[in-house]
Design a protein around this motif. Sequence first.
Motif, PDB file in Angstrom:
ATOM      1  N   GLY A  31      51.935  38.369  42.639  1.00  0.00           N
ATOM      2  CA  GLY A  31      52.571  38.605  44.835  1.00  0.00           C
ATOM      3  C   GLY A  31      53.669  39.087  44.755  1.00  0.00           C
ATOM      4  O   GLY A  31      54.078  40.376  44.429  1.00  0.00           O
ATOM      5  N   ARG A  34      48.250  41.574  47.492  1.00  0.00           N
ATOM      6  CA  ARG A  34      48.431  39.964  46.536  1.00  0.00           C
ATOM      7  C   ARG A  34      48.018  38.831  46.760  1.00  0.00           C
ATOM      8  O   ARG A  34      47.849  38.085  46.310  1.00  0.00           O
ATOM      9  CB  ARG A  34      49.076  40.669  45.848  1.00  0.00           C
ATOM     10  CG  ARG A  34      48.668  42.436  44.747  1.00  0.00           C
ATOM     11  CD  ARG A  34      47.391  42.457  43.649  1.00  0.00           C
ATOM     12  NE  ARG A  34      46.274  42.182  45.330  1.00  0.00           N
ATOM     13  CZ  ARG A  34      45.156  42.197  44.331  1.00  0.00           C
ATOM     14  NH1 ARG A  34      44.618  41.657  44.080  1.00  0.00           N
ATOM     15  NH2 ARG A  34      44.234  42.687  45.780  1.00  0.00           N
ATOM     16  N   GLU A  35      49.316  38.282  47.389  1.00  0.00           N
ATOM     17  CA  GLU A  35      50.053  37.403  47.992  1.00  0.00           C
ATOM     18  C   GLU A  35      49.152  36.293  48.903  1.00  0.00           C
ATOM     19  O   GLU A  35      48.520  35.194  49.080  1.00  0.00           O
ATOM     20  CB  GLU A  35      51.565  37.290  48.756  1.00  0.00           C
ATOM     21  CG  GLU A  35      52.403  36.174  48.631  1.00  0.00           C
ATOM     22  CD  GLU A  35      52.918  35.183  47.620  1.00  0.00           C
ATOM     23  OE1 GLU A  35      52.731  34.156  47.004  1.00  0.00           O
ATOM     24  OE2 GLU A  35      53.474  36.162  46.834  1.00  0.00           O
ATOM     25  N   PHE A  36      48.862  37.720  49.901  1.00  0.00           N
ATOM     26  CA  PHE A  36      47.617  37.430  50.573  1.00  0.00           C
ATOM     27  C   PHE A  36      46.255  36.154  50.262  1.00  0.00           C
ATOM     28  O   PHE A  36      45.373  35.604  50.449  1.00  0.00           O
ATOM     29  CB  PHE A  36      47.564  37.858  51.657  1.00  0.00           C
ATOM     30  CG  PHE A  36      46.586  37.429  52.997  1.00  0.00           C
ATOM     31  CD1 PHE A  36      46.701  36.609  54.473  1.00  0.00           C
ATOM     32  CD2 PHE A  36      45.591  37.800  52.911  1.00  0.00           C
ATOM     33  CE1 PHE A  36      45.910  36.388  54.791  1.00  0.00           C
ATOM     34  CE2 PHE A  36      44.481  37.930  53.701  1.00  0.00           C
ATOM     35  CZ  PHE A  36      44.568  36.963  54.610  1.00  0.00           C
ATOM     36  N   HIS A  37      46.411  37.519  49.747  1.00  0.00           N
ATOM     37  CA  HIS A  37      45.114  36.790  48.491  1.00  0.00           C
ATOM     38  C   HIS A  37      44.741  35.911  47.097  1.00  0.00           C
ATOM     39  O   HIS A  37      44.087  35.510  46.444  1.00  0.00           O
ATOM     40  CB  HIS A  37      44.102  38.174  47.514  1.00  0.00           C
ATOM     41  CG  HIS A  37      43.110  38.833  49.142  1.00  0.00           C
ATOM     42  ND1 HIS A  37      43.849  39.732  49.734  1.00  0.00           N
ATOM     43  CD2 HIS A  37      42.156  38.714  49.929  1.00  0.00           C
ATOM     44  CE1 HIS A  37      43.413  40.183  50.688  1.00  0.00           C
ATOM     45  NE2 HIS A  37      41.929  39.960  50.903  1.00  0.00           N
ATOM     46  N   GLN A  38      46.045  34.893  47.222  1.00  0.00           N
ATOM     47  CA  GLN A  38      46.225  34.607  45.854  1.00  0.00           C
ATOM     48  C   GLN A  38      46.131  34.765  44.589  1.00  0.00           C
ATOM     49  O   GLN A  38      45.543  34.296  43.980  1.00  0.00           O
ATOM     50  CB  GLN A  38      45.877  33.132  46.757  1.00  0.00           C
ATOM     51  CG  GLN A  38      46.208  32.081  47.948  1.00  0.00           C
ATOM     52  CD  GLN A  38      45.686  31.120  48.199  1.00  0.00           C
ATOM     53  OE1 GLN A  38      44.003  30.339  47.451  1.00  0.00           O
ATOM     54  NE2 GLN A  38      45.853  30.230  49.063  1.00  0.00           N
ATOM     55  N   HIS A  39      46.665  36.207  44.719  1.00  0.00           N
ATOM     56  CA  HIS A  39      46.444  36.096  43.171  1.00  0.00           C
ATOM     57  C   HIS A  39      48.279  36.262  42.558  1.00  0.00           C
ATOM     58  O   HIS A  39      49.096  35.738  42.929  1.00  0.00           O
ATOM     59  CB  HIS A  39      46.377  38.110  43.029  1.00  0.00           C
ATOM     60  CG  HIS A  39      44.257  38.457  43.960  1.00  0.00           C
ATOM     61  ND1 HIS A  39      44.226  38.379  42.343  1.00  0.00           N
ATOM     62  CD2 HIS A  39      44.891  38.738  44.660  1.00  0.00           C
ATOM     63  CE1 HIS A  39      42.484  38.668  43.509  1.00  0.00           C
ATOM     64  NE2 HIS A  39      43.280  38.657  44.402  1.00  0.00           N
ATOM     65  N   THR A  85      44.641  42.966  40.013  1.00  0.00           N
ATOM     66  CA  THR A  85      47.097  42.774  40.453  1.00  0.00           C
ATOM     67  C   THR A  85      47.155  43.266  39.136  1.00  0.00           C
ATOM     68  O   THR A  85      48.567  44.131  38.997  1.00  0.00           O
ATOM     69  CB  THR A  85      46.536  41.267  40.020  1.00  0.00           C
ATOM     70  OG1 THR A  85      45.607  41.117  40.680  1.00  0.00           O
ATOM     71  CG2 THR A  85      48.137  40.969  40.527  1.00  0.00           C
ATOM     72  N   THR A 113      48.502  39.182  33.832  1.00  0.00           N
ATOM     73  CA  THR A 113      47.866  37.918  35.168  1.00  0.00           C
ATOM     74  C   THR A 113      46.108  38.144  34.927  1.00  0.00           C
ATOM     75  O   THR A 113      45.556  38.130  36.031  1.00  0.00           O
ATOM     76  CB  THR A 113      48.310  39.676  36.058  1.00  0.00           C
ATOM     77  OG1 THR A 113      47.786  40.791  35.771  1.00  0.00           O
ATOM     78  CG2 THR A 113      49.915  39.403  36.530  1.00  0.00           C
TER      79      THR A 113
END
Length: 237
Positions: free
Chosen positions: A40, A32-37, A108, A95
């Motif tokens: 994360g 989730r962090e990698f896709h900037q949600h 998310t 979220t």
Amino acid sequence: MEWELITESDTFIMATRLVLAAFLGGLIGVEREFHQHPAGFRTHLLVSAGSCLIMLLAFFGFQNYINENPEVVNFDPSRLAAYVVSGIGFLGAGTILVQGYTVRGLTTAASIWVVAGIGLTVGAGLYTPAIITTVLVLVSLHVLAKVNFAFLSKQKKHFISITVDEETGRLNDLIRELEMVNVKIKGIQTEKHQLYNEKPMIEYRLLVEYTDHKDIATVSDRLHKYDFVKQMTMDGK
């Protein structure tokens, strides 16, 4: 012998489960962090570890009291787990973002809900189901997200860019014209433009869904009747 005593102690069991729950939740959080949600790595790690902690509390926190009062205590460890499952909804709801006709953050929110389940499962000592679920979630989020299921639907999609006069342009009128010819709006993006003929402009970028190409042609004719519509372009998706 001493090592066996350590590994069989409640402290070691609880510590192992907490670390594993944090690790599994953190793995999903990294994706989730990698896709900037919005939620994360830390959020998912904390949800999983916290859920595991509550499950451990249900199993180990009341043992002494239960042993001392066997005749008056009727205890169900699953009750605390049920409160986690129902209570995690408030965090998932935080979220979800609604921007016009676009809703973001549902995936998310779902991942946070699943991570809570993973934490509870690890806390209960069911390691294999927790690991399998983590793998399934990662595959769903990272691999299946790249799969386009549009071929399963007869609906076609287009982006329609409409540039309108900022002072007189009315988005409601545009939406009403689209809906009257059975063109559904799936998303809206808004961007302000520099002066056009000395007037400020707004560009509405609409993701629309339709069945017949004639509907799109009809939309073009209907929108151009408005004086505040200065430009309209289309591209497929």
